[in-house]
Motif scaffolding. Structure first.
Motif, mmCIF file in Angstrom:
data_model
loop_
_atom_site.group_PDB
_atom_site.id
_atom_site.type_symbol
_atom_site.label_atom_id
_atom_site.label_comp_id
_atom_site.label_asym_id
_atom_site.label_seq_id
_atom_site.Cartn_x
_atom_site.Cartn_y
_atom_site.Cartn_z
ATOM 1 N N PHE A 235 35.659 48.847 35.684
ATOM 2 C CA PHE A 235 36.764 48.567 34.757
ATOM 3 C C PHE A 235 37.693 47.487 35.307
ATOM 4 O O PHE A 235 38.078 46.573 34.575
ATOM 5 N N THR A 236 38.041 47.601 36.580
ATOM 6 C CA THR A 236 38.912 46.568 37.162
ATOM 7 C C THR A 236 38.226 45.204 37.131
ATOM 8 O O THR A 236 38.889 44.177 36.973
ATOM 9 N N LYS B 101 36.028 44.451 34.842
ATOM 10 C CA LYS B 101 35.651 44.263 33.436
ATOM 11 C C LYS B 101 34.145 43.994 33.281
ATOM 12 O O LYS B 101 33.714 43.055 32.616
ATOM 13 N N LYS C 42 31.773 46.988 28.434
ATOM 14 C CA LYS C 42 32.455 46.754 27.161
ATOM 15 C C LYS C 42 33.194 47.982 26.648
ATOM 16 O O LYS C 42 34.112 47.858 25.822
ATOM 17 N N ALA D 299 42.667 48.372 32.100
ATOM 18 C CA ALA D 299 41.889 47.136 31.959
ATOM 19 C C ALA D 299 41.707 46.714 30.508
ATOM 20 O O ALA D 299 41.138 45.653 30.235
ATOM 21 N N ILE E 88 39.865 48.289 28.353
ATOM 22 C CA ILE E 88 38.496 48.602 27.919
ATOM 23 C C ILE E 88 38.561 49.723 26.887
ATOM 24 O O ILE E 88 39.155 50.770 27.143
#
Length: 311
Positions: free
Chosen positions: A248-249, A251, A254, A277, A279
């Motif tokens: 997540f950090t 990215k 999706k 993030a 998301i």
């Protein structure tokens, strides 16, 4: 010679008794006839399902001809660790049909069947699906997220109900066809998602939605150690947790498809990392939400995932 009052009373009493006896015999005969017909006319096939997911599918196929008892419908109940009670055992002893998921998901059904004298027909969803564990991996037992499997289960239910209630077998078959027709738009939607997003990465907290995400052409990037530990209720190692948070950090995914029914410190950290993030998070559950049927529930899941991927 005039009849004495006592004789008149005796004759009248005898006549009344004879009349009552005659009426009683007639009434009993009619009542017996009604009693013998009523159960046949109103009897339903008794079914026990391990969760309300399978219970709902049975009800859609059986309609008013089935009486279904789902053992787990509370989202706070974990099928993996559920302990059956005497009420569950009683329901099972009366069932003509039992539906279990299998694959270790709802072993309480197997335990109850072993300890009872039940002669019920048993449908095992894993067996019906034909799915097996991948080489070197573990079987994903959440087969109700696979729509072709749901269609197979519907057919098996219709067959089992037809054996229990031959007079309504045609109705059960017809209802199964109707149910399967409702799955077609879901499969079409998955095909659309796959065409637009095949190969894109997602993260999960547990393997619950993987049959759906795989049909959508999505790639699960979550470390297997993370989702496995969460599913088994064990602690995730710091190294594995950091690798998961990095999805997540950095990215790298999706969307996060999050099992909303089970959470803990590690999954909460993952959820927060996704939020931070930006998301999208797609919550899923293992049992039917209140007010939803199977098709409506799965339609919401597929649409929510499509919406997240399009952000």
């Amino acid at each position: 010679m005039p009849t004495s009052p006592s004789c008149c009373l005796a004759l009248l009493t005898g006549a009344c008794l004879a009349l009552v006896a005659g009426c009683g015999n007639s009434s009993d005969a009619k009542s017996y006839g009604r009693a013998s017909q009523t159960p046949a006319a109103s009897s339903k096939v008794t079914v026990v399902a391990s969760t309300n997911v399978y219970g709902d599918i049975v009800e859609q196929i059986g309609g008013g001809k089935v009486a279904v008892t789902p053992i787990i419908s509370d989202p706070d109940q974990d099928p993996h660790s559920y302990e059956a009670n005497t009420q569950n055992q009683l329901a099972l002893s009366k069932a003509k049909l039992v539906i279990e998921n299998g694959g270790g998901y709802d072993d309480f059904i197997k335990r109850m069947l072993k300890s009872s004298n039940s002669s019920a027909a048993v449908i095992n969803a894993i067996n019906v699906s034909g799915k097996t564990a991948p080489k070197g991996g573990e079987l994903n037992e959440h087969v109700w997220y696979d729509f072709p499997t749901a269609a197979k289960i519907a057919d098996r239910i219709a067959t089992a109900l037809g054996k229990a209630d031959p007079a309504d077998a045609v109705t059960f078959t017809r209802n199964a066809e109707t149910f399967k027709a409702k799955l077609k738009p879901l499969e079409a939607k998955e095909a659309q998602i796959k065409k637009a997003h095949e190969g894109e990465a997602i993260a999960i907290t547990e393997p619950v939605p993987l049959y759906m995400t795989e049909a959508d052409g999505l790639v699960n990037k979550t470390p297997e150690e993370f989702s496995k530990s969460v599913e088994e209720g064990s602690d995730v190692s710091p190294k594995v947790l950091q690798a998961t948070l990095a999805l997540f950090t950095g990215k790298q995914v999706k969307a996060l498809v999050y099992n909303a029914q089970t959470s803990g410190p590690q999954t909460e950290k993952v959820e927060q990392a996704a939020k931070t993030a930006g998301i999208p998070i797609v919550p899923v559950t293992e049992t039917l939400p209140t007010g939803k049927d199977y098709v409506g529930w799965m339609t919401s899941n597929v649409n929510a995932l499509a919406g997240a991927l399009n952000k």
